[in-house]
Design a protein around this motif. Sequence first.
Motif, PDB file in Angstrom:
ATOM      1  N   LEU A 187     -42.369  45.867  -2.181  1.00 27.94           N
ATOM      2  CA  LEU A 187     -41.686  46.867  -1.354  1.00 27.94           C
ATOM      3  C   LEU A 187     -41.001  46.208  -0.160  1.00 27.94           C
ATOM      4  O   LEU A 187     -39.889  46.581   0.219  1.00 27.94           O
ATOM      5  N   ILE A 188     -41.676  45.228   0.425  1.00 29.12           N
ATOM      6  CA  ILE A 188     -41.094  44.524   1.569  1.00 29.12           C
ATOM      7  C   ILE A 188     -39.860  43.728   1.144  1.00 29.12           C
ATOM      8  O   ILE A 188     -38.854  43.679   1.864  1.00 29.12           O
ATOM      9  N   LYS A 189     -39.918  43.118  -0.044  1.00 30.68           N
ATOM     10  CA  LYS A 189     -38.760  42.370  -0.554  1.00 30.68           C
ATOM     11  C   LYS A 189     -37.568  43.293  -0.758  1.00 30.68           C
ATOM     12  O   LYS A 189     -36.430  42.948  -0.408  1.00 30.68           O
ATOM     13  N   LEU A 190     -37.828  44.491  -1.287  1.00 30.37           N
ATOM     14  CA  LEU A 190     -36.749  45.469  -1.478  1.00 30.37           C
ATOM     15  C   LEU A 190     -36.210  45.938  -0.134  1.00 30.37           C
ATOM     16  O   LEU A 190     -34.995  46.089   0.042  1.00 30.37           O
ATOM     17  N   LEU A 191     -37.104  46.131   0.822  1.00 29.15           N
ATOM     18  CA  LEU A 191     -36.684  46.532   2.165  1.00 29.15           C
ATOM     19  C   LEU A 191     -35.786  45.465   2.789  1.00 29.15           C
ATOM     20  O   LEU A 191     -34.809  45.770   3.482  1.00 29.15           O
ATOM     21  N   LYS A 192     -36.097  44.203   2.509  1.00 25.35           N
ATOM     22  CA  LYS A 192     -35.271  43.101   3.006  1.00 25.35           C
ATOM     23  C   LYS A 192     -33.876  43.140   2.380  1.00 25.35           C
ATOM     24  O   LYS A 192     -32.866  42.908   3.054  1.00 25.35           O
ATOM     25  N   LEU A 193     -33.809  43.466   1.094  1.00 25.88           N
ATOM     26  CA  LEU A 193     -32.540  43.455   0.368  1.00 25.88           C
ATOM     27  C   LEU A 193     -31.609  44.585   0.784  1.00 25.88           C
ATOM     28  O   LEU A 193     -30.396  44.401   0.896  1.00 25.88           O
ATOM     29  N   ILE A 194     -32.165  45.778   1.016  1.00 24.87           N
ATOM     30  CA  ILE A 194     -31.297  46.940   1.229  1.00 24.87           C
ATOM     31  C   ILE A 194     -31.495  47.629   2.576  1.00 24.87           C
ATOM     32  O   ILE A 194     -30.803  48.608   2.871  1.00 24.87           O
ATOM     33  N   GLY A 195     -32.419  47.122   3.405  1.00 27.86           N
ATOM     34  CA  GLY A 195     -32.745  47.852   4.625  1.00 27.86           C
ATOM     35  C   GLY A 195     -32.018  47.427   5.884  1.00 27.86           C
ATOM     36  O   GLY A 195     -32.117  48.098   6.911  1.00 27.86           O
ATOM     37  N   SER A 196     -31.258  46.339   5.819  1.00 30.36           N
ATOM     38  CA  SER A 196     -30.679  45.795   7.048  1.00 30.36           C
ATOM     39  C   SER A 196     -29.588  46.684   7.654  1.00 30.36           C
ATOM     40  O   SER A 196     -29.322  46.601   8.857  1.00 30.36           O
ATOM     41  N   ASP A 197     -28.952  47.525   6.846  1.00 26.57           N
ATOM     42  CA  ASP A 197     -27.862  48.359   7.358  1.00 26.57           C
ATOM     43  C   ASP A 197     -28.311  49.763   7.757  1.00 26.57           C
ATOM     44  O   ASP A 197     -27.476  50.589   8.124  1.00 26.57           O
TER      45      ASP A 197
END
Length: 315
Positions: free
Chosen positions: A182-192
Amino acid sequence: MDKKQKKVILLTNENVNMNLPKILLGTNIDYLVVLYFGKDSHENLKLLETIQKFLKNRDKNSYLKDVVIISQREYLANDLMVEAVITPADIQKFRYFEFVNRYENCEYKSVGDFLISCAELLEYRYDIYNHKNPWVYHQNDTDVLIITEDSLEKIIDNYHKIKCTNPEIIISVFEKKENPKLIKLLKLIGSDAKLNVTFVNDTSISYTKRSDVYIYIEDKNFKNMGIDFINDVLFYTDYPHGLETLKEYMGIPEKNFEADIFYDEDKELEKKEEKYYQLQVYPGNSLKREFSFEKEDLVFNVGLQKKYILTKYQV
């Protein structure tokens, strides 16, 4: 009362202006509006915008009921805010007139049930608008995405299909002590995202600074309670005041999304403070829908239905 006649109408950019009056004036007809999406993405979205302009309900969160997109390319109904998207195995061979005949003579109460029943026979895949348990949706002009163990694979498999949604708020739900996927996905799509909020029901769950704040809810139904809280904040009468009030209380600054060649994400993450809050829900005590402060707590009363109390939490 006489039963309304079911009718299918196919709209393209070429015929939409000619056929819209039929739909708007056809009070004795239940139209299933089928939008044809071709290869030109710009023209496809132009057609969708035209339909939204005339058919969308005043409710900002409403999707276009009884509007189905047929396309050779896969789209998401929740992204485009339509009833469904169907993708024929071979759009050139799709038996459209059989589809029309079956719908106009069917007894199904919902478009979704009809589409599911014919999918194998007419050889198409389908995506139906999910309003009960969505992983991406719109709330009061705000795009929201939900990351959970259940939605993880759906997001990985389908995120590339999103064309109209730019998640401004990402809600993540952590149920395990460690949540690397979940954290890896958050890193991929959460920055914006303007706000990344994580709901937990166990204070021993490891903290990630990919999130802006952890909100602890001591309840087995914490996931739904957390999502309801964000939706209620977004649907505050004076939008976006509710969201601004929440972010200000939790000390979450506005984010700068301008391109910066000197930006070092790891250094910026290190600077971030770990923020923990606890959310409790009680019956409401006022007809008003309003925010107030009690000592160091943020209180959000949602009429007599319920009242949220957000408190800074020491881990």
